[in-house]
Design an enzyme around this catalytic site. Structure first.
Site, mmCIF file in Angstrom:
data_model
loop_
_atom_site.group_PDB
_atom_site.id
_atom_site.type_symbol
_atom_site.label_atom_id
_atom_site.label_comp_id
_atom_site.label_asym_id
_atom_site.label_seq_id
_atom_site.Cartn_x
_atom_site.Cartn_y
_atom_site.Cartn_z
ATOM 1 N N ASN A 54 1.019 -1.303 -0.350
ATOM 2 C CA ASN A 54 0.030 -0.329 0.092
ATOM 3 C C ASN A 54 0.881 1.307 0.415
ATOM 4 O O ASN A 54 1.433 1.593 0.342
ATOM 5 C CB ASN A 54 -0.643 -0.440 1.358
ATOM 6 C CG ASN A 54 -1.854 1.080 1.531
ATOM 7 O OD1 ASN A 54 -1.777 2.300 0.777
ATOM 8 N ND2 ASN A 54 -2.680 1.177 2.312
ATOM 9 N N LYS A 93 0.157 4.069 -0.240
ATOM 10 C CA LYS A 93 -0.727 5.486 0.260
ATOM 11 C C LYS A 93 -0.565 6.203 -0.802
ATOM 12 O O LYS A 93 -0.226 6.292 -2.183
ATOM 13 C CB LYS A 93 0.034 5.494 2.348
ATOM 14 C CG LYS A 93 -0.049 4.346 2.219
ATOM 15 C CD LYS A 93 0.028 4.490 3.903
ATOM 16 C CE LYS A 93 -0.764 3.719 4.969
ATOM 17 N NZ LYS A 93 0.018 3.599 5.758
ATOM 18 N N HIS A 98 -9.187 1.210 5.015
ATOM 19 C CA HIS A 98 -8.356 1.353 5.646
ATOM 20 C C HIS A 98 -8.578 1.659 6.713
ATOM 21 O O HIS A 98 -9.267 3.147 6.492
ATOM 22 C CB HIS A 98 -7.344 1.720 4.726
ATOM 23 C CG HIS A 98 -6.143 2.073 4.881
ATOM 24 N ND1 HIS A 98 -5.153 2.971 5.945
ATOM 25 C CD2 HIS A 98 -5.013 0.559 5.185
ATOM 26 C CE1 HIS A 98 -4.066 2.498 6.619
ATOM 27 N NE2 HIS A 98 -3.789 1.827 5.505
ATOM 28 N N GLU A 106 -7.511 5.053 7.497
ATOM 29 C CA GLU A 106 -6.987 6.178 7.671
ATOM 30 C C GLU A 106 -8.057 6.849 7.391
ATOM 31 O O GLU A 106 -8.363 7.986 6.962
ATOM 32 C CB GLU A 106 -5.864 6.456 5.787
ATOM 33 C CG GLU A 106 -4.223 6.362 7.079
ATOM 34 C CD GLU A 106 -3.306 5.461 6.497
ATOM 35 O OE1 GLU A 106 -2.937 5.863 5.303
ATOM 36 O OE2 GLU A 106 -1.822 5.015 7.627
ATOM 37 N N GLU A 111 -5.387 -4.854 10.893
ATOM 38 C CA GLU A 111 -4.562 -4.017 11.000
ATOM 39 C C GLU A 111 -4.978 -3.204 11.757
ATOM 40 O O GLU A 111 -5.284 -2.425 12.018
ATOM 41 C CB GLU A 111 -4.334 -2.749 9.314
ATOM 42 C CG GLU A 111 -3.773 -3.590 8.529
ATOM 43 C CD GLU A 111 -3.556 -2.408 7.360
ATOM 44 O OE1 GLU A 111 -2.375 -3.173 6.829
ATOM 45 O OE2 GLU A 111 -4.094 -1.708 7.051
ATOM 46 N N GLY A 133 2.413 2.635 10.658
ATOM 47 C CA GLY A 133 3.002 3.259 11.011
ATOM 48 C C GLY A 133 4.030 4.135 11.920
ATOM 49 O O GLY A 133 4.175 4.927 11.866
ATOM 50 N N SER A 168 3.464 -2.005 10.446
ATOM 51 C CA SER A 168 4.892 -1.827 10.704
ATOM 52 C C SER A 168 5.053 -3.176 10.759
ATOM 53 O O SER A 168 6.033 -3.797 11.186
ATOM 54 C CB SER A 168 5.069 -0.878 12.179
ATOM 55 O OG SER A 168 4.179 0.512 12.269
HETATM 56 P P1 PGA Z 1 2.567 0.792 7.153
HETATM 57 O O1 PGA Z 1 0.990 0.463 7.541
HETATM 58 O O2 PGA Z 1 3.814 -0.540 7.373
HETATM 59 O O3 PGA Z 1 3.108 1.903 7.143
HETATM 60 O O4 PGA Z 1 2.031 0.687 8.408
HETATM 61 C C1 PGA Z 1 0.214 -0.430 7.260
HETATM 62 C C2 PGA Z 1 -1.034 -0.071 6.254
HETATM 63 O O5 PGA Z 1 -1.484 1.538 6.495
HETATM 64 O O6 PGA Z 1 -1.900 -0.726 4.976
#
Ligand code: PGA
Length: 250
Positions: free
Chosen positions: A9, A11, A96, A98, A168, A174, A214
């Site tokens: 992903n 983003k 997701h 976010e 997640e 993140g 992460s």
């Molecule tokens: P990250 O993001 O690996 O940077 O923690 C994962 C995601 O949001 O799908």
């Protein structure tokens, strides 16, 4: 042997030229492995660069990070599932964290987006996860089962069996913190149980459930060793071609 899914992903990163360069590096070193699929979720403007790079590789696919639930119309700035499909997407991230937490996406929205994806022939990758306060209150399993249930509300068994799911934890995205393998095992087992219930059988119990939050080249093997973890959804560590290669080969 498990059938694994590795999903990147990106983003709001990787312009078309960056995506093309990334794919050249990746494709130059990644040889097909029959036990896995690798999915790329670039920003929509870079979808074409990724689709063009992978065009005849059945083990590699591209998707979009979000869609609107309407098929077409006056929705300035939005992207429909059909437009994404027409541009070569085969998958779409739905729900997701976010989208949920920064853009106010509701559980009802996720259900409408799943329906739109299915109408257009996109495979939804439905993301669920609890916040830290919810985890501390002991609500993790109830929350993630509810989110999954809401996203698939009203869908028939065939659709339920065709989706992908990602667990997640919001506090792990993140942040450099990951769920421990026992925590992931518990959450994934709960999601598999919910899928069996929603789809009424074994086929829906075989839906891949990925872990995200992460994930990097150092912790990926430990997470994939967990029974019900069928792959990973990776943000930050998927932006570097060398690190993504190491993850996708693990
Ligand atoms: P990250 O993001 O690996 O940077 O923690 C994962 C995601 O949001 O799908």
């Amino acid at each position: 042997m498990k059938s694994l899914v590795f999903a990147a992903n990106w983003k709001m990163n990787q312009a078309p030229a960056d995506a093309a360069l990334f794919m050249r590096t990746f494709l130059g070193q990644y040889t097909r492995q029959n036990d896995r699929r690798v999915l790329f979720f670039p920003p929509a403007v870079s979808l074409h660069a990724v689709v063009e790079a992978i065009h005849d590789r059945a083990d590699l696919q591209a998707g979009v990070q979000n869609i609107h639930w309407e098929d077409s119309g006056a929705f300035t700035g939005e992207l429909s599932a059909g437009l994404a499909r027409g541009a070569g997407a085969r998958y779409v991230l739905i729900g997701h964290s976010e989208r949920r937490h920064l853009f106010g996406e509701t559980e009802a929205d996720t259900a409408k987006k799943v329906a739109a994806a299915v109408r257009a022939g996109l495979t939804p990758l439905i993301c669920v996860g609890e916040t830290l306060p919810q985890r501390e209150a002991g609500e993790t399993l109830a929350i993630i089962r509810r989110q999954l249930h809401a996203a698939l509300e009203g869908q028939d068994a065939g659709v339920v069996a065709s989706v992908l799911v990602a667990y997640e934890p919001v506090w792990a995205i993140g942040t450099g913190r990951t769920a421990t393998p026992p925590d992931a095992a518990e959450a994934h087992a709960a999601l598999k149980a919910e899928l069996r219930e929603l789809g009424g059988g074994e086929r829906s119990g075989a839906v891949p459930v990925l872990y995200g939050g992460s994930v990097n080249r150092s912790n990926v093997a430990g997470l994939l060793a967990v029974d019900d973890v069928d792959g990973v959804l990776v943000g930050g560590a998927s932006l570097d071609a060398e690190q993504w290669l190491a993850i996708a080969r693990s």
